[in-house]
Design a protein around this motif. Structure first.
Motif, PDB file in Angstrom:
ATOM      1  N   SER A  62      12.959  -1.560   5.238  1.00  0.00           N
ATOM      2  CA  SER A  62      13.621  -0.209   5.433  1.00  0.00           C
ATOM      3  C   SER A  62      12.914   0.631   4.988  1.00  0.00           C
ATOM      4  O   SER A  62      11.999   0.551   4.106  1.00  0.00           O
ATOM      5  CB  SER A  62      15.030  -0.500   4.818  1.00  0.00           C
ATOM      6  OG  SER A  62      15.643  -1.531   5.737  1.00  0.00           O
ATOM      7  N   ALA A  63      13.292   1.873   5.195  1.00  0.00           N
ATOM      8  CA  ALA A  63      12.695   3.264   4.435  1.00  0.00           C
ATOM      9  C   ALA A  63      12.573   3.198   2.876  1.00  0.00           C
ATOM     10  O   ALA A  63      13.459   2.614   2.263  1.00  0.00           O
ATOM     11  CB  ALA A  63      13.596   4.417   4.791  1.00  0.00           C
ATOM     12  N   GLY A  64      11.533   3.239   2.383  1.00  0.00           N
ATOM     13  CA  GLY A  64      11.150   3.167   0.919  1.00  0.00           C
ATOM     14  C   GLY A  64      10.886   1.951   0.564  1.00  0.00           C
ATOM     15  O   GLY A  64      10.690   1.975  -0.533  1.00  0.00           O
ATOM     16  N   GLU A  65      10.621   1.125   1.541  1.00  0.00           N
ATOM     17  CA  GLU A  65      10.039  -0.210   0.998  1.00  0.00           C
ATOM     18  C   GLU A  65       8.746  -0.545   1.762  1.00  0.00           C
ATOM     19  O   GLU A  65       8.158   0.030   2.677  1.00  0.00           O
ATOM     20  CB  GLU A  65      11.124  -1.216   1.560  1.00  0.00           C
ATOM     21  CG  GLU A  65      12.382  -1.284   1.025  1.00  0.00           C
ATOM     22  CD  GLU A  65      13.340  -2.236   1.671  1.00  0.00           C
ATOM     23  OE1 GLU A  65      14.123  -2.692   0.601  1.00  0.00           O
ATOM     24  OE2 GLU A  65      13.420  -2.636   2.623  1.00  0.00           O
ATOM     25  N   ALA A  66       7.971  -1.375   1.056  1.00  0.00           N
ATOM     26  CA  ALA A  66       6.914  -1.994   1.804  1.00  0.00           C
ATOM     27  C   ALA A  66       6.737  -3.472   1.432  1.00  0.00           C
ATOM     28  O   ALA A  66       7.296  -4.189   0.672  1.00  0.00           O
ATOM     29  CB  ALA A  66       5.469  -1.336   0.958  1.00  0.00           C
ATOM     30  N   VAL A  67       5.812  -4.241   2.356  1.00  0.00           N
ATOM     31  CA  VAL A  67       5.606  -5.495   2.287  1.00  0.00           C
ATOM     32  C   VAL A  67       4.043  -5.714   2.417  1.00  0.00           C
ATOM     33  O   VAL A  67       3.471  -4.891   3.035  1.00  0.00           O
ATOM     34  CB  VAL A  67       6.217  -6.467   3.607  1.00  0.00           C
ATOM     35  CG1 VAL A  67       7.565  -6.479   3.324  1.00  0.00           C
ATOM     36  CG2 VAL A  67       5.675  -5.865   4.666  1.00  0.00           C
ATOM     37  N   THR A  68       3.645  -6.593   1.817  1.00  0.00           N
ATOM     38  CA  THR A  68       2.309  -7.090   1.965  1.00  0.00           C
ATOM     39  C   THR A  68       2.164  -8.574   2.538  1.00  0.00           C
ATOM     40  O   THR A  68       2.722  -9.411   1.931  1.00  0.00           O
ATOM     41  CB  THR A  68       1.346  -7.171   0.638  1.00  0.00           C
ATOM     42  OG1 THR A  68       1.766  -5.687   0.144  1.00  0.00           O
ATOM     43  CG2 THR A  68       0.123  -7.503   0.567  1.00  0.00           C
TER      44      THR A  68
END
Lengths: 495, 187
Positions: free
Chosen positions: A302-308
């Motif tokens: 969601s907004a404000g999140e990140a994944v790698t």
């Protein structure tokens, strides 16, 4: 040579020996024979050299943009030479020039035939409008396409290359104030690559946009409109993409991006995708929600999140983490962050791993050879290996030099530990070099140094196709054209 | 480009000095992988490898009129690529590129000489061409045995190729023999 022939080790045995696959008893026998047999030593040396050459790291092809820049530079430096590589540029420019000439001629003809006083502002205006309309019409005719199911490039900056279809050559996009001089559209199958300090924007279905950052490569896989459903699919091979997905009024859009490690699907949001050299994919979501799939694991980001997503890592590592800076925009109402994600502790997103390989100091002069343990041969006294009469690989191979390790590793086939996943820091390098022999000391070149940059790219030409080749199952050898049959008595030594 | 396919490096340089763009393209095609792979092997990321690649060729372009040993341009390319790579890594890109004659560079201990690296490169090219002439089963088997970074076991390879585990050894020997035959034939 011939009298000992029947005693010689077969190539098959030597290969097993080299790879540590012989049974312990056979290892002893092989060592014994090798220590006194220059012929077999040479054979083994050849074998090691060849397998090392096979296993050596791939020699990478430079990107087309870099290549054509070099090609262009020569032609610019040697002015009189016509440009050849980006073949398509010329015709387009030439055609534009020809068109202009035509209009000028027409204009002159018109002016000559009309009486002077006819040149009044109104007439001029009418003519101008007419010319404009005809020009637009001819441009559209020339393109022969509707704009709907295409990607439209704009804001071209720096070195941008396109490949209009798989079979087409790469061509440089000429720019004039950021826009291509003649408008063009990218259909499914087209590929775009940006060079350093270059970028461009692609627009899909009026409102959805992606901005390709520098050194980015993207394939337009699908741009399609079926009734009120639009679909855009991109393959993002490397570099940076800023994506803004907004459906056209009355339409819904399915926007997806496939990277080497993940599939990202969107239905209306703004996010950034980064693909590092090793395929690691980072997704930062600024607005809305994105679904990231790695193999079988799906994560809603969601907004404000990140994944790698790193290559070779278990898909479970698709873990949303919080972006350090707070999102400036509110998430779209349709996509509230799932509870499990928002409860996670705020973890700072680690920097993209692209730079990691630069820490690996030692220069690898020979490519990585994590495959079979090639270097063990018992020659305690190390008699000088006879120079062969028929050298197959005429250049001296570094791998063939460190020849002396009296102790042999255990022979079971499962000996080699699997290499670590590519994203890990590379295994300790210098310790891999075989210990120098006790008697004389040839300086062994560090042939074992793995270079992590290569691990994700197998040599393209050798990549096996997934089709299975049906073959007889017995040990009986089918269709031995060149090589002698090792299962038969006659020596497999060809020399 | 085909016109210069069989020209020697020295001939290509001579032709480049005569403004022959095709000769230049052939030279680039011949050594582009060599030049591009060096920075990658030193651990530079792709984007910087692109820079090194272009820097090297631009330097050659500049030095073209005065290059001392045209036949040894491949070694010159290696040295120049290494130099450009080191400069990048030191972050001293602009400091030393000015007065820069790669011939003056000291060799780093334990490092392959440019000639060795060129030889390795050419050998890899030959090997690649030879492997391409093998039948598909051999190609795949050799790939799994010596090139697949996941180092599959015999059992896994056998399954992939539809063979029995016991037949891998003999077939491998035959494929290596074939490969040797092809390489011998060429040299």
């Amino acid at each position: 040579m011939s009298d000992e022939r029947s005693n010689h080790l077969w190539l098959e045995q030597l290969a097993d020996f080299a790879e540590g696959r012989l049974a312990p008893a056979d290892v002893e026998r092989a060592q014994e024979h090798l220590s006194g047999c220059p012929v077999c030593q040479e054979e083994l040396r050849w074998l090691l050299a060849m397998t090392a050459a096979l296993a050596a790291g791939p020699w990478q092809e430079p990107p087309a943009a870099a290549r054509s820049a070099v090609s262009r530079a020569f032609r610019e430096a040697h002015q009189s030479v016509p440009m050849q590589s980006p073949a398509v540029e010329r015709p387009a420019a030439a055609r534009a020039g020809a068109d202009a000439g035509l209009w000028q001629q027409a204009w002159r003809a018109l002016r000559d035939t009309l009486p002077q006083r006819a040149f009044q502002p109104a007439l001029l205006l009418t003519l101008a409008v007419l010319v404009l309309f005809i020009s637009i019409y001819t441009i559209q005719q020339r393109q022969g396409v509707s704009q709907a199911e295409t990607a439209i490039p704009s804001l071209v900056r720096g070195d941008v290359q396109v490949k209009l279809a798989e079979a087409e050559p790469w061509q440089a996009v000429e720019t004039r104030d950021g826009s291509p001089p003649t408008p063009f559209y990218l259909h499914a199958g087209a590929q775009v690559a940006t060079g350093d300090d270059s970028s461009l924007r692609l627009t899909f279905f009026e409102h959805s946009e992606t901005e390709l950052g520098e050194a980015t490569n993207v394939v337009v896989e699908e741009v399609q409109r079926v009734d009120d459903q639009d679909t855009v699919a991109l393959v993002h091979r490397r570099g940076r993409l800023v994506v803004n997905v907004e459906p056209e009024r009355g339409q819904s859009i399915n926007f997806q991006i496939e990277t080497p490690t993940a599939l990202i699907q969107v239905t209306g949001t703004r996010f950034v995708v980064t693909v590092s050299a090793d395929g690691t994919t980072g997704v930062e979501v600024q607005e809305g929600t994105v679904r990231v799939t790695s193999e079988t694991v799906v994560a809603e980001v969601s907004a404000g999140e990140a994944v790698t997503v790193r290559p070779g890592e278990p898909p479970a590592t698709v873990t949303p983490t919080l972006i350090p800076q707070p999102p400036t925009s509110t998430p779209s109402p349709t996509s509230a962050p799932p509870a499990n994600i928002s409860t996670r502790p705020p973890i700072i997103v680690p920097p993209p791993p692209t730079k990691e390989p630069t820490q690996v100091a030692p220069p690898a002069t020979v490519g990585p050879t994590p495959t079979p343990p090639l270097l063990f041969l018992p020659t305690p006294t190390r008699p000088p290996l006879p120079t062969p009469t028929a050298v197959i690989l005429p250049t001296p191979l570094p791998t063939a030099t460190p020849f002396i390790i009296p102790t042999l590793p255990p022979p079971p086939p499962t000996d080699t530990p699997p290499p670590p996943p590519p994203t890990d820091t590379p295994p300790p390098v210098p310790t891999d070099t075989p210990p120098p022999p006790p008697t004389d000391t040839p300086t062994p070149t560090p042939t074992n140094t793995p270079t992590p940059t290569f691990t994700h790219t197998p040599t393209p030409t050798n990549t096996p196709t997934p089709t299975f080749t049906p073959t007889p199952t017995g040990t009986a050898a089918p269709a031995g054209t060149a090589g002698p049959n090792p299962t038969s008595e006659a020596g497999s030594h060809s020399r | 480009m085909g016109r210069y396919r069989s020209s020697s490096d020295g001939e290509l340089i001579a032709a480049c000095r005569q403004d022959e763009a095709e000769a230049w393209d052939e030279l680039v095609a011949r050594y582009e992988r060599l030049v591009y792979t060096i920075p990658l092997r030193y651990g530079l990321p792709w984007s910087e490898a692109d820079d090194v690649f272009q820097t090297v060729w631009m330097t050659l372009l500049e030095k073209l009129p005065t290059l001392r040993e045209p036949e040894r341009v491949s070694s010159w390319l290696v040295t120049t690529a290494r130099r450009a790579t080191w400069d990048r890594r030191r972050g001293a890109e602009h400091q030393r590129t000015e007065s820069f004659d790669p011939a003056e560079l000291p060799e780093e201990p334990g490092e392959a000489t440019p000639e060795e690296l060129v030889a390795e490169f050419q050998q890899a090219q030959r090997m690649q061409e030879a492997v391409a002439q093998l039948d598909e089963r051999c190609r795949r088997l050799l790939y799994f045995l010596y090139q697949d970074r996941t180092t599959p076991s015999y059992a896994e390879i056998a399954e992939q190729l539809g063979l029995t585990t016991g037949s891998i050894g003999p077939i491998r020997a035959r494929c290596l023999e074939k490969l040797r035959g092809i390489l011998e034939e060429e040299s």
